[in-house]
Scaffold this active site. Structure first.
Site, PDB file in Angstrom:
ATOM      1  N   SER A   1       2.533  -0.794   2.713  1.00 60.46           N
ATOM      2  CA  SER A   1       2.279  -0.629   1.523  1.00 60.46           C
ATOM      3  C   SER A   1       2.554   0.904   0.785  1.00 60.46           C
ATOM      4  O   SER A   1       2.766   1.092  -0.433  1.00 60.46           O
ATOM      5  CB  SER A   1       0.757  -0.870   1.078  1.00 60.46           C
TER       6      SER A   1
ATOM      7  N   LYS B   1       0.197   9.350  -1.546  1.00 64.39           N
ATOM      8  CA  LYS B   1       0.101   7.964  -1.942  1.00 64.39           C
ATOM      9  C   LYS B   1      -1.143   7.784  -3.183  1.00 64.39           C
ATOM     10  O   LYS B   1      -2.042   8.464  -3.039  1.00 64.39           O
ATOM     11  CB  LYS B   1       0.043   7.255  -0.641  1.00 64.39           C
TER      12      LYS B   1
ATOM     13  N   SER C   1       1.279   0.379   7.304  1.00 61.08           N
ATOM     14  CA  SER C   1       1.923   0.822   5.860  1.00 61.08           C
ATOM     15  C   SER C   1       2.401   2.206   5.871  1.00 61.08           C
ATOM     16  O   SER C   1       3.180   2.378   4.725  1.00 61.08           O
ATOM     17  CB  SER C   1       0.636   0.793   5.148  1.00 61.08           C
TER      18      SER C   1
HETATM   19  N1  GLN Z   1       0.476  -5.163   5.464  1.00 59.74           N
HETATM   20  C1  GLN Z   1      -0.363  -5.201   5.899  1.00 59.74           C
HETATM   21  C2  GLN Z   1      -1.616  -5.735   5.173  1.00 59.74           C
HETATM   22  O1  GLN Z   1      -1.414  -6.078   4.144  1.00 59.74           O
HETATM   23  C3  GLN Z   1      -0.941  -3.652   6.173  1.00 59.74           C
HETATM   24  C4  GLN Z   1      -1.103  -2.858   5.063  1.00 59.74           C
HETATM   25  C5  GLN Z   1      -1.474  -1.444   5.189  1.00 59.74           C
HETATM   26  O2  GLN Z   1      -1.501  -0.826   6.215  1.00 59.74           O
HETATM   27  N2  GLN Z   1      -1.971  -0.935   4.259  1.00 59.74           N
HETATM   28  O3  GLN Z   1      -2.913  -5.505   5.358  1.00 59.74           O
END
Ligand code: GLN
Length: 483
Positions: free
Chosen positions: A149, A74, A173
């Site tokens: 994400s 990532k 994410s």
């Molecule tokens: N959707 C969550 C956020 O926007 C989690 C994102 C993540 O785990 N990086 O914070």
């Protein structure tokens, strides 16, 4: 046989060289990434040279478990090749001088980095649409999101552009994109993997995770990345078989808790897939018990106060001076800060910074930040109580399959969709998402969560499930019509 085992055997028997394997993945990336936009950068030159080195190591019979196997990272994990952009304009040209600890550990086994994957900017989002480099598409349906994400990582693995991927999981994410793309994704216990070199979003929540088709492959990858790191004070030492020690054992004696009231809110098809999953576990000797989970809505509020508060603090370092993008429209120092951040950050990141600074303001601190910490502690106590009765909790990973691109327009309802995943981050617990079937033409995932540092039980449970089912097996996606 899992993908890792299959590839290991082929490389070791010299049926396939690491170079051929790498070339074939690079070719797939070249063609299919046009449709998916799963990559921010591709590591062609270095990947081929490491593959040649790996072949030499294999012919000398000096290989480790992961030597010559490809992976993608990532783009919020620092790598000393390529850029590390976090899918943000502010870091769009940023080159890290060092590798994240987890990246280094995999590189030390001569794993081959194929490229860096697209994501929601700084990990903020649930769809991989909040990227300066454009939205990622779901390989099962290009009109749908892959989740986020870590959407680029999930789409790349699902579409066969890499056998494995890393991700990061602050509120879901790794797990939610794994669910939307029909693969397995694990967020290990907070502290089990070093966060050094993972660009910080919410430091008390962030954890590096992995995505693969098979849970057993996740276990071996996590094992290779684990361990205490003097560069991350929250990392803890774990044994050399912390993730893998029960991976081959049957499930007799284990128990799973399920909150039927929670499941009742889902679609009939989602409910029936979860029930089928429980039936498979019952047949494997697992005791299934009804439990009552605490109300998850306050947990969502708590997360969406604390994570932005930490994000506002962490992102203060991006000021146009020390790192990354610098505005050209500035005459004074204040203008330089303001314009660099205004032009450098996307909309959702700005929203989080505003929320974070608001809840941290002295006048608001008691009402928001302090309350949210109390909710976080209470949630941990309530879950600890449940773990006295059961080893694991079964939840959906998300309430639905992947939504259409552009369908999520209201931030609050998007935040609520993280309800089932962020409780693991609030409590530091390990959790794994794995495919349990299809709804219409899209994959649907279930999630198992356990007490902190019982990661091996989750990997054992999903591995056993995958020995009896084939929902996790790779499919031929994007065959024609995608170029
Ligand atoms: N959707 C969550 C956020 O926007 C989690 C994102 C993540 O785990 N990086 O914070």
């Amino acid at each position: 046989m899992s993908i890792l085992q299959q590839l290991r055997n082929k490389l070791d028997n010299r049926e396939l060289s690491a170079l051929e394997l790498t070339q074939s993945y690079l070719k797939e990336i070249k063609y299919k990434n046009q449709a998916l936009n799963a990559f921010i950068s591709v590591n062609e030159a270095q990947a081929l040279s490491i593959a040649k080195r790996a072949d030499k190591i294999i012919s000398d019979k000096k290989q480790a478990l992961l030597t010559g196997l490809p992976i993608v990272h990532k783009d919020n994990l620092c790598t000393d090749v390529l850029t590390t952009t976090c899918a943000s304009r502010i870091l769009s040209d940023y080159k890290s001088p060092f590798n994240a600890t987890v990246v280094e550990k995999l590189a030390s086994q001569d794993m081959i980095l194929l490229g860096k994957t697209n994501m929601d900017e700084f990990g903020m989002g649930s769809s991989s649409e909040n990227s300066y480099f454009g939205s990622v598409k779901n390989p099962y349906d290009l009109s749908c999101v892959p989740g986020g994400s870590s959407g680029g990582s999930a789409a790349a693995v699902a579409a066969g552009l890499s056998p494995f991927a890393t991700g990061s999981d602050t509120g879901g994410s790794v797990r939610q994109p794994a669910s939307f793309c029909g693969i397995t994704g694990m967020k290990p216990s907070y502290g089990s993997l070093s966060r050094y070199g993972l660009v910080a979003y919410g430091s008390s929540f962030d954890q590096v995770g992995v995505l693969a088709h098979y849970a057993i492959d996740c276990a071996y990858l996590l094992q290779a990345m684990a361990g205490q790191d003097e560069k991350d004070g929250t990392s803890v030492g774990t044994s050399a078989d912390f993730f893998t020690r029960t991976i081959q054992q049957d499930l007799s004696g284990l128990s799973i808790g399920i909150d039927e009231a929670l499941i009742a809110d889902l679609s009939a098809k989602a409910q029936s897939l979860l029930q089928d999953c429980l039936e498979i576990y019952k047949k494997q000797g697992v005791r299934v018990k009804s439990i009552k989970l605490p109300d998850l809505k306050p947990a969502v509020s708590s997360y969406y106060i604390l994570a932005p508060a930490e994000a506002a603090t962490n992102l203060a370092r991006f000021d146009g001076v020390r790192y990354g993008y610098r505005s050209k429209k500035a005459n004074t120092l204040d203008e330089l800060y303001i314009n660099s951040r205004t032009e450098g950050f996307g909309r959702e990141v700005k929203r989080r910074i505003v929320i974070g600074n608001y809840v941290l303001a002295a006048s608001q601190y008691e009402a928001y930040y302090h309350k949210a910490q109390q909710v976080r502690s209470k949630l941990k106590q309530d879950l600890d109580q449940i773990y006295r009765e059961v080893d694991m909790i079964l939840l959906p990973t998300a309430a639905t399959t992947a939504p259409k691109l552009g369908a999520q327009t209201d931030p609050v309802s998007t935040y609520l969709s993280d309800m089932y995943t962020l409780i693991a981050n609030l409590t530091g617990a390990p959790a794994i998402s794995f495919p349990i079937g299809m709804i219409d033409h899209l994959p649907f995932g279930a999630q198992l969560m356990s007490k902190n540092f019982k990661d091996h039980v989750l990997l054992q449970a999903v591995s056993e499930f995958q020995r009896k089912t084939n929902f996790h097996q790779p499919r031929q996606l994007l065959q024609g019509g995608w170029a």
